[in-house]
Design an enzyme around this catalytic site. Structure first.
Site, PDB file in Angstrom:
ATOM      1  N   ASN A 192      10.999  73.663  47.460  1.00  0.00           N
ATOM      2  CA  ASN A 192      10.167  72.617  48.076  1.00  0.00           C
ATOM      3  C   ASN A 192      11.023  71.678  48.951  1.00  0.00           C
ATOM      4  O   ASN A 192      12.208  71.474  48.675  1.00  0.00           O
ATOM      5  CB  ASN A 192       9.464  71.825  46.965  1.00  0.00           C
ATOM      6  CG  ASN A 192       8.471  70.829  47.514  1.00  0.00           C
ATOM      7  OD1 ASN A 192       8.783  69.656  47.712  1.00  0.00           O
ATOM      8  ND2 ASN A 192       7.263  71.288  47.793  1.00  0.00           N
TER       9      ASN A 192
HETATM   10  N1  PLP Z   1       8.260  71.174  43.799  1.00  0.00           N
HETATM   11  C1  PLP Z   1       7.303  72.071  44.019  1.00  0.00           C
HETATM   12  C2  PLP Z   1       7.528  73.504  43.610  1.00  0.00           C
HETATM   13  C3  PLP Z   1       6.092  71.687  44.614  1.00  0.00           C
HETATM   14  O1  PLP Z   1       5.153  72.598  44.866  1.00  0.00           O
HETATM   15  C4  PLP Z   1       5.918  70.332  44.980  1.00  0.00           C
HETATM   16  C5  PLP Z   1       4.662  69.886  45.604  1.00  0.00           C
HETATM   17  O2  PLP Z   1       3.709  70.591  45.714  1.00  0.00           O
HETATM   18  C6  PLP Z   1       6.956  69.434  44.736  1.00  0.00           C
HETATM   19  C7  PLP Z   1       8.109  69.891  44.138  1.00  0.00           C
HETATM   20  C8  PLP Z   1       6.835  67.988  45.120  1.00  0.00           C
HETATM   21  O3  PLP Z   1       6.020  67.342  44.190  1.00  0.00           O
HETATM   22  P1  PLP Z   1       5.831  65.755  44.195  1.00  0.00           P
HETATM   23  O4  PLP Z   1       4.772  65.453  45.191  1.00  0.00           O
HETATM   24  O5  PLP Z   1       5.409  65.409  42.786  1.00  0.00           O
HETATM   25  O6  PLP Z   1       7.126  65.140  44.553  1.00  0.00           O
END
Ligand code: PLP
Length: 513
Positions: A192
């Site tokens: 991400n």
């Molecule tokens: N990691 C993954 C695998 C995600 O899919 C996402 C968001 O969809 C995130 C991190 C980021 O999440 P957050 O908005 O809680 O920071």
């Protein structure tokens, strides 16, 4: 506003929420507003005199709601779910109503202790290794962060400080700035965006290593990258693996990554923001492989545990590594129970000082749904994704791009990327369902994520009908455009329509309904 009026306002607001949520299928999931339409309808300054709350609710209905994308609609199939439930919504109201902050134990003992309890409940429910529980003998434990991004940043910063400390011992000849200039971290090119951002915020480059053809990051790739970097004089700090990538919900190979990280003393963090929900199910036990060897992990309750945004669980094998890295004290923050085992001051586990009483909405959600309700929710999303996948597989005009994983299906219309782009554009213009595109190895595809507070099989049928009928319309239009451009004689025309029909463009494709 006196308490009588407050009561009336509160009751009307709950009615408002119930009307909104119960009628959500009647609204287009995407709004039909142009940029500035909301700004232009609102005054430029705070009203000088107080206004009646009824006026405010009226504007919420008529100005704000039309400008919203409806994340709780079952026709919202973009990104990953932003889950919610009645218990969690009321929990959020109670958090605001009680209005405490819990940065240290003494600030509100119940705020800290309830968080210790729910994080241990959740660790057991997800069958995480015992050392992640506060109640274990070791220095591990869980904390609620606002988002996965914050959890990852905390892990990156803590790993960085640990690496600096240990490097100062092993290489006393290097100055601290020399050490910091050599630090390097790793993740996959499928991770991400928040991972790369954590590197930017921590002033430490994060190398995005190539995932394999199944979009998985494996130990061999990490080992090779680390060996090259060490040979170049760099200091490896942390690898951030993903269980459930945003693009396709692929699962990195935690065991082989852990082999490398343990051998080379590199912190291993697992971002399971979405897929962590699968840990709860025996049939997904494979997902938990290797978690006993990771240093930290995060899972968003606001994605898959029916707790509304924001609520991201993070567990640490050794919380002292974070506390020691972030401990900045002032006399006004001290209290006589500081440092007692089992009683954390959570301000040391996070970026801000102040912290919300998020544990309350988690506690209420867990109690009102029970472990059984939470498991059923995850199973329901998997079953709905399988239903959608069967529609894709039974229509020869489409192809799957990656295996269905939890509540996510990645698919595309066969042919060039233009088909995917045009199909998505049609869907976005009609606003009945909302999906987003992703891309791998030059191939664009659509992600269908099961979302919404209460998605049902009929919602999946609705979405599929919308998708396949829009592909039919797109292919027909494309054929006509080609005919208009090309045909020179009648036999060309006939041949063209024959090809169109052979490709299923005449609606002769099979469907499993
Ligand atoms: N990691 C993954 C695998 C995600 O899919 C996402 C968001 O969809 C995130 C991190 C980021 O999440 P957050 O908005 O809680 O920071």
């Amino acid at each position: 506003m006196d308490f009588d009026e407050f009561r009336e306002f509160g009751h009307a607001s709950i009615e408002f929420i119930i009307n909104y949520l119960s009628g959500i299928r009647e609204r287009d999931v995407l709004p039909s507003v142009a940029p500035y339409s909301v700004i232009n309808q609102l005054p430029k300054e705070i009203p000088e005199k107080p206004e009646h709350w009824r006026e405010v609710l009226k504007d919420l209905e008529h100005i704000i709601l039309p400008g919203l994308t409806h994340w709780q609609s079952p026709y919202f199939n973009a990104f990953f779910p932003s889950s919610s439930s009645a218990g969690s919504i009321v929990g959020e109201l109670l958090i605001a109503g009680i209005g405490v902050l819990g940065f240290s134990w003494i600030c509100s003992p119940a705020c800290t202790e309830l968080e210790v309890v729910v994080m241990d409940w959740l660790a057991k429910f997800l069958k995480l290794p015992e050392h992640f529980q506060h109640a274990s003998d070791g220095p591990g434990g869980g904390v609620i962060q606002g988002s996965a991004s914050e959890a990852v940043l905390v892990a990156v910063l803590a790993a960085r400080e640990q690496a600096v400390l240990s490097c100062k011992e092993t290489h006393p000849e290097l100055s601290e700035s020399e050490v910091r200039g050599k630090l390097i971290a790793y993740s996959s090119d499928q991770s991400n965006s928040c991972i790369e951002k954590a590197g930017v915020l921590a002033a430490m480059p994060i190398k995005l290593l190539a995932a394999d053809e199944d979009l998985i990051l494996r130990g061999d790739t990490l080992r090779k990258a680390i060996e090259e970097d060490v040979a170049a004089g760099l200091i490896p700090v942390i690898c951030i693996a993903t269980l459930g990538t945003t693009g396709t919900c692929a699962y990195d190979d935690i065991e082989s990554l852990a082999d490398v990280c343990q051998a080379l003393k590199v912190w291993l963090h697992v971002d399971a923001a979405y897929a962590g929900g699968g840990f709860a199910l025996e049939e997904c036990a494979e997902l938990r492989r290797g978690l006993d060897r990771v240093d930290s992990l995060n899972f968003n309750l606001h994605k898959f545990m029916l707790v509304n945004f924001d609520c991201s669980a993070m567990w640490l094998r050794d919380a002292n590594k974070v506390v020691d890295s972030f401990n900045v004290d002032r006399i006004y923050l001290k209290h006589k129970h500081e440092g007692q085992s089992q009683i954390p001051d959570f301000r040391h586990w996070q970026i801000p000082l102040g912290r919300r009483f998020r544990a309350l909405k988690v506690w209420i959600t867990f109690r009102t749904l029970g472990a059984e309700g939470l498991r059923n929710h995850v199973r329901k999303h998997i079953a709905l994704a399988q239903q959608f996948e069967s529609f894709v597989r039974n229509d020869s005009r489409f192809e799957m791009v990656a295996p269905q994983a939890l509540g996510l299906v990645c698919f595309r219309p066969r042919g060039d990327n233009e088909n995917t782009t045009q199909l998505l554009q049609r869907l976005m213009e009609r606003k009945k369902i909302y999906m987003v595109k992703a891309e791998h190895a030059g191939r664009q595809f659509l992600r269908f994520a099961v979302c919404g507070m209460d998605a049902k099989p009929s919602d999946i049928e609705f979405a599929w009908t919308e998708i396949e009928s829009q592909l039919t319309a797109h292919l027909a239009e494309k054929s006509l455009a080609e005919v208009a451009r090309k045909p020179s004689n009648v036999s060309d025309l006939t041949q063209h329509f024959q090809m169109h029909l052979a490709n299923g463009g005449g609606g002769t494709h099979e469907k499993s309904q």
